[in-house]
Design an enzyme around this catalytic site. Sequence first.
Site, PDB file in Angstrom:
ATOM      1  N   SER A 156      37.503  57.182  84.438  1.00 18.94           N
ATOM      2  CA  SER A 156      37.523  56.475  83.163  1.00 18.94           C
ATOM      3  C   SER A 156      38.199  55.170  83.184  1.00 18.94           C
ATOM      4  O   SER A 156      37.997  54.680  82.205  1.00 18.94           O
ATOM      5  CB  SER A 156      38.754  57.510  82.484  1.00 18.94           C
ATOM      6  OG  SER A 156      39.878  57.263  83.367  1.00 18.94           O
ATOM      7  N   ASP A 158      47.183  54.129  76.236  1.00 18.02           N
ATOM      8  CA  ASP A 158      47.563  55.653  75.942  1.00 18.02           C
ATOM      9  C   ASP A 158      47.987  56.628  76.867  1.00 18.02           C
ATOM     10  O   ASP A 158      47.891  57.778  76.805  1.00 18.02           O
ATOM     11  CB  ASP A 158      45.809  56.273  75.734  1.00 18.02           C
ATOM     12  CG  ASP A 158      44.949  56.281  77.044  1.00 18.02           C
ATOM     13  OD1 ASP A 158      45.676  55.814  78.179  1.00 18.02           O
ATOM     14  OD2 ASP A 158      43.680  56.727  76.885  1.00 18.02           O
ATOM     15  N   HIS A 210      45.769  54.784  80.664  1.00 18.37           N
ATOM     16  CA  HIS A 210      44.767  53.647  80.669  1.00 18.37           C
ATOM     17  C   HIS A 210      45.540  52.536  80.204  1.00 18.37           C
ATOM     18  O   HIS A 210      46.306  52.551  79.505  1.00 18.37           O
ATOM     19  CB  HIS A 210      43.554  54.103  80.055  1.00 18.37           C
ATOM     20  CG  HIS A 210      42.909  55.295  80.414  1.00 18.37           C
ATOM     21  ND1 HIS A 210      43.040  56.224  79.868  1.00 18.37           N
ATOM     22  CD2 HIS A 210      42.160  55.651  81.663  1.00 18.37           C
ATOM     23  CE1 HIS A 210      42.416  57.413  80.326  1.00 18.37           C
ATOM     24  NE2 HIS A 210      41.943  56.968  81.383  1.00 18.37           N
TER      25      HIS A 210
END
Length: 384
Positions: free
Chosen positions: A43, A350, A353
Site C-alpha cells: 500500500s 489514516d 500511511h
Amino acid sequence: MSSMGWSFQAYLMNLILILILIPVIIIPLVLGCYNSIIAFGDSLTDTGNLYNSYPNKSLNFFHPPYGQTYFHHPTGRCSDGRLVIDFIAEFLGLPLVPPYLESQDSNQSVQNFEAGVNFAVVGATALDAAFLEEMGDSTAFTNNSLSIQLEWFKQMLPSLCNTSSDCNKLLSTSLILMGEIGGNDYNNALLAGKSIEKVQAYVPLVIETIASTINELIELGAATLLVPGNFPIGCLPAYLTKYESSDKNQYDPSTGCLNWLNKFSGYHNDQLQIELSRIRRLHPQVTIIYADYYNAMLQLYQSPDQFGFTGETSKACCGGGGPYNFNSSVQCGNAGATVCENPSQFINWDGMHCTEAAYRLMTKALLQGNYTFPRLASLCVSQM
Ligand SMILES: *[C@@H]1O[C@H](CO)[C@@H](O)[C@H](O)[C@H]1NC(C)=O
Ligand SMILES: *[C@@H]1O[C@H](CO)[C@@H](O)[C@H](O)[C@H]1NC(C)=O
Ligand SMILES: *[C@@H]1O[C@H](CO)[C@@H](O)[C@H](O)[C@H]1NC(C)=O
Ligand SMILES: *[C@@H]1O[C@H](CO)[C@@H](O)[C@H](O)[C@H]1NC(C)=O
Ligand SMILES: *[C@@H]1O[C@H](CO)[C@@H](O)[C@H](O)[C@H]1NC(C)=O
Ligand SMILES: *[C@@H]1O[C@H](CO)[C@@H](O)[C@H](O)[C@H]1NC(C)=O
C-alpha cells in the site's frame, strides 16, 4: 543615468538568458535518467491495483476522503494524495505509474505501460499468502504477494519487448522500485498480537524473498533497483493504539514513537542492507540503491515544526477518534470517521500511511538529500 540604464539592460539580458538556459541545462539532467518505472510492493506504492480488483469498492481505502488533496476522488492510493512513487515519477519527468490491473478492467492499451507499470497491491506481503496462513497469520485484502507480482511482470513482458536485446534495453533503462515490501508480513502478525520474538523469525525469510526477486530481475536485465526499507512502525497511530503503554520508558521522548517497534524496523532494515551489499558484490554492474524510508520519515517526527507539521504528530489526520485518532473498527473512509481540516499539517493520514505532504518531503529527502545509498540523484546526473 545612462550607465544605470545600461546595467539594468544587462541585468535584464542576463535574467532572460538565465531563464532560457535553466530549463535547457537542468531538464536534460533530470529527464532521460530512466525511460520507465517498474514497481513492486504494497500500500505504500499501490496506485490502483487493489482498487481495480474490487468492483464493488467496498473497502474504506476506496471511499472519500482518500484522494481528496490531489486527485479529488479516491484512486486506490492509501493517502489523501500522491505517494512516493508518484513524486519519483514527477521528478524523473515520467507520467504517474499506472497500475497493472488497470488493463483488465478497461481498454487501456499496453502502450500505456511503456513509461512504467506498477504491480504493487495494498496488503501484499513478501512471503506467499499460503505460507503465512500456515504459520497462523492470514493476509489482509490480497494474496498477491511478491512472487505473484513478479509472475505478472514476466507474463506481460512480451507485450513490451520481444527480442532479448529489446527486453534488456527496456529493463536496463528502467528504474525498478522494489518495495517497500515485507512490512505487511510483520504488520499482520504484530497487530494481531503475535510476539515480537515470533515475528522476528520472519525477517530472514522476508529478506531472502526480496533478494531472490531482485536476482531474477537482474537476470532479466535490470540495471538500477531502488530498494526501500521499512517505516519506523513505532510512530504509526495504529501501533501506538495497539501497544499503548503507561511505561514512559517505552517511548522515545523526542518523537513519541515506541522504541521497541522502531528497533524491530531497524533490524529488518539492517538485514536488508547487508543482503543488498552481498548482491552488489555479486553483480557489480548493477546499481542497487537502498532507500532509507525509516530515517526519511523519522526526520519529520524529529523536527515536525520545521516541516509545517503543526498538528499532533502522534495522531492520524483521518480516523475514528481516541488518543491517536485511530480505531480499528472505525477507520478512515468508514462512516463515523473524521478528517482533519488540513492534512498537510499531519505526518500520518489514516493510522498506517502518510499524508501526501509527508510523502512529498520523504521523496525530497530521498532524491535530493542523503537518504539513498548510493545517492540516486548523483547517479542520474552522472549517467548523462
Ligand atoms: C466486494 O468484493 C469483494 C472482492 O470481490 C468481496 O470479497 C466482497 O464480499 C464484496 N463485498 C460486498 C459488500 O459485496
Ligand atoms: C472496450 O472495447 C470494446 C470493443 O472495442 C467496446 O465495445 C467497449 O465499449 C470498450 N469498453 C470501454 C470501457 O471502453
Ligand atoms: C487468500 O487465500 C486464502 C486461502 O489460501 C483464502 O481463504 C482467502 O479468501 C484469500 N484472500 C483473498 C483476498 O483472496
Ligand atoms: C511481440 O510479438 C507479438 C506477437 O508477434 C506481438 O503481438 C507484439 O505486439 C510484439 N510486441 C512488441 C513490443 O513488439
Ligand atoms: C472504537 O469505535 C467503536 C465504535 O464506535 C467504539 O465502540 C469503541 O469504543 C471505540 N474504541 C475506542 C478505543 O475508542
Ligand atoms: C545527512 O544529512 C544530514 C543533514 O545535512 C546530516 O545531519 C546527517 O548526518 C547526514 N547523514 C548521513 C548518513 O550522511
